[in-house]
Design a protein around this motif. Sequence first.
Motif, PDB file in Angstrom:
ATOM      1  N   ILE A 165      14.281  12.928 117.863  1.00 20.52           N
ATOM      2  CA  ILE A 165      12.839  12.822 117.638  1.00 20.52           C
ATOM      3  C   ILE A 165      12.211  14.202 117.585  1.00 20.52           C
ATOM      4  O   ILE A 165      11.664  14.616 116.557  1.00 20.52           O
ATOM      5  CB  ILE A 165      12.195  11.953 118.744  1.00 20.52           C
ATOM      6  N   ARG A 166      12.314  14.961 118.682  1.00 25.91           N
ATOM      7  CA  ARG A 166      11.711  16.300 118.670  1.00 25.91           C
ATOM      8  C   ARG A 166      12.534  17.271 117.826  1.00 25.91           C
ATOM      9  O   ARG A 166      11.988  18.186 117.219  1.00 25.91           O
ATOM     10  CB  ARG A 166      11.603  16.835 120.109  1.00 25.91           C
ATOM     11  N   SER A 167      13.839  17.086 117.793  1.00 24.14           N
ATOM     12  CA  SER A 167      14.692  18.011 117.041  1.00 24.14           C
ATOM     13  C   SER A 167      15.711  17.193 116.261  1.00 24.14           C
ATOM     14  O   SER A 167      16.806  16.905 116.748  1.00 24.14           O
ATOM     15  CB  SER A 167      15.400  18.979 117.994  1.00 24.14           C
ATOM     16  N   TYR A 168      15.354  16.798 115.047  1.00 24.85           N
ATOM     17  CA  TYR A 168      16.262  16.012 114.219  1.00 24.85           C
ATOM     18  C   TYR A 168      17.489  16.856 113.884  1.00 24.85           C
ATOM     19  O   TYR A 168      17.358  18.035 113.563  1.00 24.85           O
ATOM     20  CB  TYR A 168      15.532  15.598 112.939  1.00 24.85           C
ATOM     21  N   ALA A 181      11.548  19.183 104.498  1.00 24.03           N
ATOM     22  CA  ALA A 181      10.402  18.308 104.759  1.00 24.03           C
ATOM     23  C   ALA A 181       9.294  18.461 103.727  1.00 24.03           C
ATOM     24  O   ALA A 181       8.654  17.471 103.335  1.00 24.03           O
ATOM     25  CB  ALA A 181       9.856  18.578 106.162  1.00 24.03           C
ATOM     26  N   ASP A 182       9.064  19.682 103.252  1.00 20.06           N
ATOM     27  CA  ASP A 182       7.972  19.892 102.314  1.00 20.06           C
ATOM     28  C   ASP A 182       8.305  19.429 100.899  1.00 20.06           C
ATOM     29  O   ASP A 182       7.429  19.438 100.020  1.00 20.06           O
ATOM     30  CB  ASP A 182       7.574  21.375 102.285  1.00 20.06           C
ATOM     31  N   SER A 232      14.957   2.093  96.577  1.00 19.81           N
ATOM     32  CA  SER A 232      14.190   2.222  97.823  1.00 19.81           C
ATOM     33  C   SER A 232      14.511   3.568  98.468  1.00 19.81           C
ATOM     34  O   SER A 232      15.681   3.947  98.570  1.00 19.81           O
ATOM     35  CB  SER A 232      14.532   1.097  98.797  1.00 19.81           C
ATOM     36  N   VAL A 233      13.467   4.251  98.875  1.00 21.74           N
ATOM     37  CA  VAL A 233      13.625   5.566  99.507  1.00 21.74           C
ATOM     38  C   VAL A 233      13.160   5.461 100.950  1.00 21.74           C
ATOM     39  O   VAL A 233      12.011   5.095 101.211  1.00 21.74           O
ATOM     40  CB  VAL A 233      12.819   6.642  98.757  1.00 21.74           C
ATOM     41  N   ILE A 234      14.056   5.759 101.880  1.00 23.96           N
ATOM     42  CA  ILE A 234      13.714   5.673 103.303  1.00 23.96           C
ATOM     43  C   ILE A 234      13.716   7.076 103.890  1.00 23.96           C
ATOM     44  O   ILE A 234      14.752   7.750 103.928  1.00 23.96           O
ATOM     45  CB  ILE A 234      14.706   4.787 104.066  1.00 23.96           C
ATOM     46  N   ASP A 235      12.549   7.509 104.318  1.00 21.70           N
ATOM     47  CA  ASP A 235      12.400   8.802 104.994  1.00 21.70           C
ATOM     48  C   ASP A 235      12.667   8.579 106.476  1.00 21.70           C
ATOM     49  O   ASP A 235      11.830   8.035 107.194  1.00 21.70           O
ATOM     50  CB  ASP A 235      10.995   9.347 104.758  1.00 21.70           C
ATOM     51  N   LEU A 236      13.841   8.993 106.944  1.00 20.60           N
ATOM     52  CA  LEU A 236      14.233   8.705 108.321  1.00 20.60           C
ATOM     53  C   LEU A 236      13.373   9.436 109.343  1.00 20.60           C
ATOM     54  O   LEU A 236      13.226   8.966 110.475  1.00 20.60           O
ATOM     55  CB  LEU A 236      15.699   9.080 108.540  1.00 20.60           C
ATOM     56  N   THR A 237      12.792  10.563 108.967  1.00 19.70           N
ATOM     57  CA  THR A 237      11.960  11.285 109.932  1.00 19.70           C
ATOM     58  C   THR A 237      10.738  10.447 110.313  1.00 19.70           C
ATOM     59  O   THR A 237      10.266  10.510 111.443  1.00 19.70           O
ATOM     60  CB  THR A 237      11.521  12.636 109.352  1.00 19.70           C
ATOM     61  N   LYS A 238      10.221   9.658 109.363  1.00 21.61           N
ATOM     62  CA  LYS A 238       9.100   8.766 109.676  1.00 21.61           C
ATOM     63  C   LYS A 238       9.581   7.531 110.422  1.00 21.61           C
ATOM     64  O   LYS A 238       8.906   7.020 111.310  1.00 21.61           O
ATOM     65  CB  LYS A 238       8.384   8.368 108.388  1.00 21.61           C
ATOM     66  N   SER A 239      10.762   7.054 110.036  1.00 20.80           N
ATOM     67  CA  SER A 239      11.318   5.889 110.732  1.00 20.80           C
ATOM     68  C   SER A 239      11.615   6.221 112.192  1.00 20.80           C
ATOM     69  O   SER A 239      11.496   5.364 113.076  1.00 20.80           O
ATOM     70  CB  SER A 239      12.605   5.428 110.033  1.00 20.80           C
ATOM     71  N   ILE A 240      12.003   7.483 112.447  1.00 20.14           N
ATOM     72  CA  ILE A 240      12.289   7.910 113.814  1.00 20.14           C
ATOM     73  C   ILE A 240      11.039   7.813 114.673  1.00 20.14           C
ATOM     74  O   ILE A 240      11.118   7.532 115.881  1.00 20.14           O
ATOM     75  CB  ILE A 240      12.843   9.349 113.819  1.00 20.14           C
ATOM     76  N   ASP A 241       9.869   8.042 114.101  1.00 20.02           N
ATOM     77  CA  ASP A 241       8.624   7.923 114.863  1.00 20.02           C
ATOM     78  C   ASP A 241       8.460   6.501 115.397  1.00 20.02           C
ATOM     79  O   ASP A 241       8.002   6.291 116.531  1.00 20.02           O
ATOM     80  CB  ASP A 241       7.432   8.292 113.984  1.00 20.02           C
TER      81      ASP A 241
END
Length: 831
Positions: free
Chosen positions: A499-502, A665-666, A683-692
Amino acid sequence: MLHRSFIIRELTRSKKQGVVFVLCVVLSLVTLIALDGFSRSVNESMLKDARTLHGGDIIIHSHYNFSTPLEEAVASLRERGLVRSAKVYDFYSVVRTLQENDSLLTDLKIVEPAYPFYGTVELKSKRPFEEVLTRGKIIVEQGVLDRLHVRVGDTLHVGDAPLTIQDVVLHEPDRPVSFFSLGPRIFISSEDLEALDLVQKGSRIDHLYLLKVLDPQNVDRLADELRIVAVSGQERVDTYRTAESRVKRFFDNFLFFLSLIGVFTLLLAGIGIQSALTAFLQEKEKTVAIMKTVGATNRFITLQFTIVLCLLGLMGTLIGICAGLLLQDYLPAVFKGLLPENIQAFLSWRAVFEGLSLGVFVVAMFASLPLYRLRDLKPSAIFRKEETGSRKGYPYYLTVFTILLVFVAMIFWQLKEVKIGLYFILSVSSLILITSFLTRAILFFLQKKQVKSLALRQALKGLFRPRNATQSIIITLTASLSVIFSITLLEQNLDANFIRSYPQDAPNVFFLDIQPSQLKDFSSSLGMDAEYYPIVRARIVSINGIPIDTRKEMQRRGDNLAREFNLTYRDYLLKDEAVIKGGSLFQEDGKGVQVSVLDSVAEANHMRIGDRIDFNIQGVPLTATIVSIRTRTKEFIQPFFYFVFQEKVLRDAPQTVFTAVRIPADQISSIQNRIVTAFPNVSVIDLTKSIDIFAKVLHKLSGITQFFTFFSIIAGILIIISSVLATRFARIQEAVYFKILGARRSFILKVFTLENALLGFVSALLALILSQTGSWIISAKIFDIPYHSFPLWSIFMVMGTLVMVISVGLVSSISILTQKPVTFLREQTEE
């Protein structure tokens, strides 16, 4: 023969120890009663609202288009006027704004006009759902508006179709909770399904057939008729009574885990009960000795004290039941966001009866040994100053064995699963045995330790004061604190790693449902190197000719063989894989269809080299022989497959392709927009958002777990109080001698503070050692993530324990600290 005046006198004279005993009984019952009653309330509420939660009387589910025989059977029932039907398609897809400069992964729900049969889809405008959801219109959750910065009336690209936002959904009856969802909901009319061009061969789509049976008496009969024509293992036919939602399965599993903590608390509270009773009866030694001197028999004395303890135990049981029911009423607030909002706790008389039975059992079990020790007390104890011992003969060991046997049976009764019960007993026994060994070792060291400080030297002697429950306090606190410390450390490690450090070497974007014909163009549009994985969806029919019991598998906790699996094909190992059995991925001279199996599924289902597995690949049977077993050498967020085949076997099977890549990320937003514009079906899954989303759920579950584990700490606090009360005379005597010798109250306070600090520090230190070790093993062996010890968190937990133990010990000792020497000496002279 009962002696009423004696019983009443004993009840009234030992108020403090009696209160501690009653509270220990309460503590042993409260969590189990609350969880049991709450579980029944949730199950009853879900059964009562099952039609609404599932959307129909009969629910047919499949990951593929429904078979022709099933379609014809449903059409026949509809034409005969027996049912009404509505199809529902549920899947994830990325939607785009009209300007195509922003996109979002959403949960699409495409429904026919008859939906919903039960309940109401509540809209912000309060208009009827069926009037709003028409061709070219969509209804969205507020999250779509917030994250895409659009408003009602704006247009979104969904697949190949531009659709207008018509309203906002506030509540849908068959989606009670949404914390597992990777994106906000969008409702689309079935009339727009073809225009979307999103449902393609191999796409990940949940196909649902919701049927409303016009005569409720026909529900089971019609469901049986449909099961006959449904494709086995592919099309599942359930009624609203038999269908299990993801919410219920999650709740059942999590509540089962909490019940383990409840049983753990009961065990520690039992130690508290025995400690409190031992202290209570030790205070009565002089009374018992006098009674024996004047001719009272062991049977008479045991009977009187048994009645006293039964009355106190009954009081504790009744209070425990009431406290459990009160806690049950509070649990909906604790679980808020994890369960449907309409869940209400109600009184379960079965839970009350079981609580009453459990209370009687707990008191009888843990009170038997202290009562047994009264038999060894001699009349000469009136004149003795030393502590009286207890012979541990055959009856004593028989009693201990009976207690352990009954307690093990009670654990199996509570958990209702033999295998998990055995693991639980082994784990708890190991924890307590290790804690006991370490506690004795440290106490032995402290007893031999020579220190110069007078206050510290007196504090050390205080730990070994006769009747002081030092060992019980440390064992109970260490066991309970180690659980809480472990939960905290594991949460922090998961938070730090994901979460804090993917992980820098882990992919953060997944692209799903790429069609094989699109692969070349997709790769060119992606513009970076990527590894592509073909996916063939299938179910396991049997292993070594033994059919898979779907119902039994679905009841298993964790993974099961009844679900659908993603198969793949390749002739090489991934970077994080290694063959542990079989020598190589496939055998060059092997005959027939070969398959390589991942060790986790092989071990869980007792699969071995040479076993035959029968698959059903979208209606086509395939039998394969296990020729190798693989393991993962690094369990980060990397693609992995349970079953790997040779390319020649699955090359022509219906399939899709997916890839997982690491994108700065950018650049994620621009690449996602480019891909979705060119390939709407992907389908595109952004795991950084899913991690939230995962983080919020993790913190919520951790908080609930710690809430229930805190009850076990109270057991240690009660033992501290009981120990202070049991040694009250010795403590007052020490304080008086200190004052007579010229010590000030501050010195006495310092001695008692140091004594409690030693108790707290030893308990916290042992708990920290055990929790750090356990958390490291779980992180390294199960999660396979780098472990962090979190020194600041560790110091905070140890200091919190010190403050708690010192505060409890000093508050319990206030009357001792304020005792005047003259008053105490006069009382002793008068005796």
